[in-house]
Design an enzyme around this catalytic site. Structure first.
Site, PDB file in Angstrom:
ATOM      1  N   ASP A 134       0.810  -1.232   0.000  1.00 18.06           N
ATOM      2  CA  ASP A 134       0.000   0.000   0.000  1.00 18.06           C
ATOM      3  C   ASP A 134       0.839   1.274   0.000  1.00 18.06           C
ATOM      4  OD1 ASP A 134      -2.415  -1.507   0.126  1.00 18.06           O
ATOM      5  OD2 ASP A 134      -2.108  -1.756   2.286  1.00 18.06           O
TER       6      ASP A 134
ATOM      7  N   ALA B 221      18.723   4.412   2.397  1.00 17.36           N
ATOM      8  CA  ALA B 221      19.592   3.384   2.971  1.00 17.36           C
ATOM      9  C   ALA B 221      20.856   3.233   2.138  1.00 17.36           C
ATOM     10  CB  ALA B 221      18.853   2.052   3.040  1.00 17.36           C
TER      11      ALA B 221
ATOM     12  N   SER C 142      24.612  11.530  -4.521  1.00 21.49           N
ATOM     13  CA  SER C 142      25.750  12.190  -3.879  1.00 21.49           C
ATOM     14  C   SER C 142      26.594  12.941  -4.889  1.00 21.49           C
ATOM     15  CB  SER C 142      26.632  11.156  -3.170  1.00 21.49           C
ATOM     16  OG  SER C 142      27.782  11.774  -2.618  1.00 21.49           O
TER      17      SER C 142
ATOM     18  N   TYR D  45      32.986   4.029  -2.823  1.00 23.23           N
ATOM     19  CA  TYR D  45      31.690   4.577  -2.437  1.00 23.23           C
ATOM     20  C   TYR D  45      31.079   5.388  -3.574  1.00 23.23           C
ATOM     21  CZ  TYR D  45      28.362   7.787  -0.265  1.00 23.23           C
ATOM     22  OH  TYR D  45      27.249   8.543   0.017  1.00 23.23           O
TER      23      TYR D  45
END
Length: 333
Positions: free
Chosen positions: A52, A60, A103, A163
């Site tokens: 829903d 995350a 980022s 990263y």
């Protein structure tokens, strides 16, 4: 609107949750901090969390520069595998609206201009130059000094560490999902986010957290290089507001659009350390001349596109934000 916020118990995610509630929306949090079983890499968990749901705000991630290449597999697993699992479940559930925590690290070095050769893109800085204290990247054509400027979203991507590479891969995955499903995807390319609730004493936090943690221990902030590296420090509440603005307005179907999300006011790392130390009442910063391989010299944002298309702007000024951050609580690693 019912919004799944992955990483909703984290630093930025928790502020996004608060901003959504303040606007009358219903955030649903999926975060291993709140529940160790709530891993975004688990397809069953993600499918249940999407029940829903109208939109997803994907915060995350494993963040930070990392240490060499030793943790590459963990970065790829948490950031890229996690994103792939989430997007697959969204496609199956028919959820077609995504805001991704992007980022500025995808750019590598920022924008530079040479008096003789115009806009140029310097390569990675050499260890010999860094060891000698030559921190400014020279013109790759003539070796002359360069002038740093604001980087726009159309700048070529040039990730300089693991990263950064995973953050760019997240965008490519989201773009592929949008094309395949007709979904709306936006990547908000955060610059140096700071503010209340930053994690303390962790190698994966930002430079503002390092300095604030040192002051809390009664130590002087240690500023790497010569302290003149330029960044764009943007308050976490402004970043949260950007997420809500994009979620409420929607975006172009069948594609991913990236937006720089920064204050638009460049400051040096040394300037930030001095402002924070003064506001805290702690010892003055120490400029060490140390460096980290993989760090870039200057990276500052042009956030005009986000302001123009969504009416968003950074409301928390640098001096005000540093005064607040000096007094604010921090969370454990």
């Amino acid at each position: 609107m019912r919004v799944l916020v992955t990483g909703g118990a984290g630093f930025i995610g928790s502020h996004v949750v608060t901003a959504l509630r303040d606007r009358g929306h219903e955030p649903v949090v999926l975060d291993v901090r709140a529940d160790p079983a709530s891993d975004v890499r688990d397809p069953v968990v993600v499918r249940e969390a999407l029940a829903d749901v109208d939109a997803v705000c994907h915060q995350a991630a494993m963040v930070g520069l990392g240490s060499g290449f030793a943790d590459a597999a963990e970065y790829v697993s948490r950031n890229d595998l996690g994103t792939a699992v989430l997007l697959t479940a969204m496609a199956e559930a028919g959820v077609r609206r995504l805001v991704l925590a992007g980022s500025m690290v995808v750019y590598g070095e920022g924008r530079y201009s040479c008096a003789r050769h115009g806009a140029v893109r310097p390569g990675p800085r050499a260890v010999a130059d860094l060891d000698a204290g030559r921190f400014e990247p020279p013109c790759p054509v003539c070796g002359a000094a360069l002038r740093p400027g604001l980087v726009a979203e159309d700048a070529p991507a040039d990730p300089r560490n693991v990263y950064a590479t995973t953050k760019l891969a997240q965008e490519h995955l989201a773009a592929a999902w949008a094309r395949a499903t007709g979904g709306c995807a936006v990547s908000l390319r955060y610059h140096n986010v700071y503010g209340p609730g930053m994690p303390r004493d962790t190698p994966y936090a930002g430079v503002a957290s390092f300095f604030r943690s040192a002051l809390a221990r009664g130590e002087a902030p240690r500023v790497f290089e010569d302290g003149c590296q330029r960044r764009d420090f943007v308050h976490v509440r402004d970043v949260a507001a950007a997420n809500v603005a994009v979620l409420e307005a929607g975006s172009r179907e069948g594609a991913l659009t990236a937006y720089n999300t920064g204050s638009g006011e460049p400051h040096t790392v040394g300037e930030m350390a001095r402002a924070l130390s003064a506001a805290y009442g702690g010892p003055d910063p120490v400029v060490t001349g140390e460096y980290r391989l993989g760090d870039v010299r200057h990276i500052t944002a042009d956030s005009a596109r986000l302001r123009a298309e969504y009416g968003w702007k950074s409301d928390v000024g640098f001096a005000e934000g540093m005064r607040e951050f000096a007094r604010a609580g921090m969370r454990g690693a």
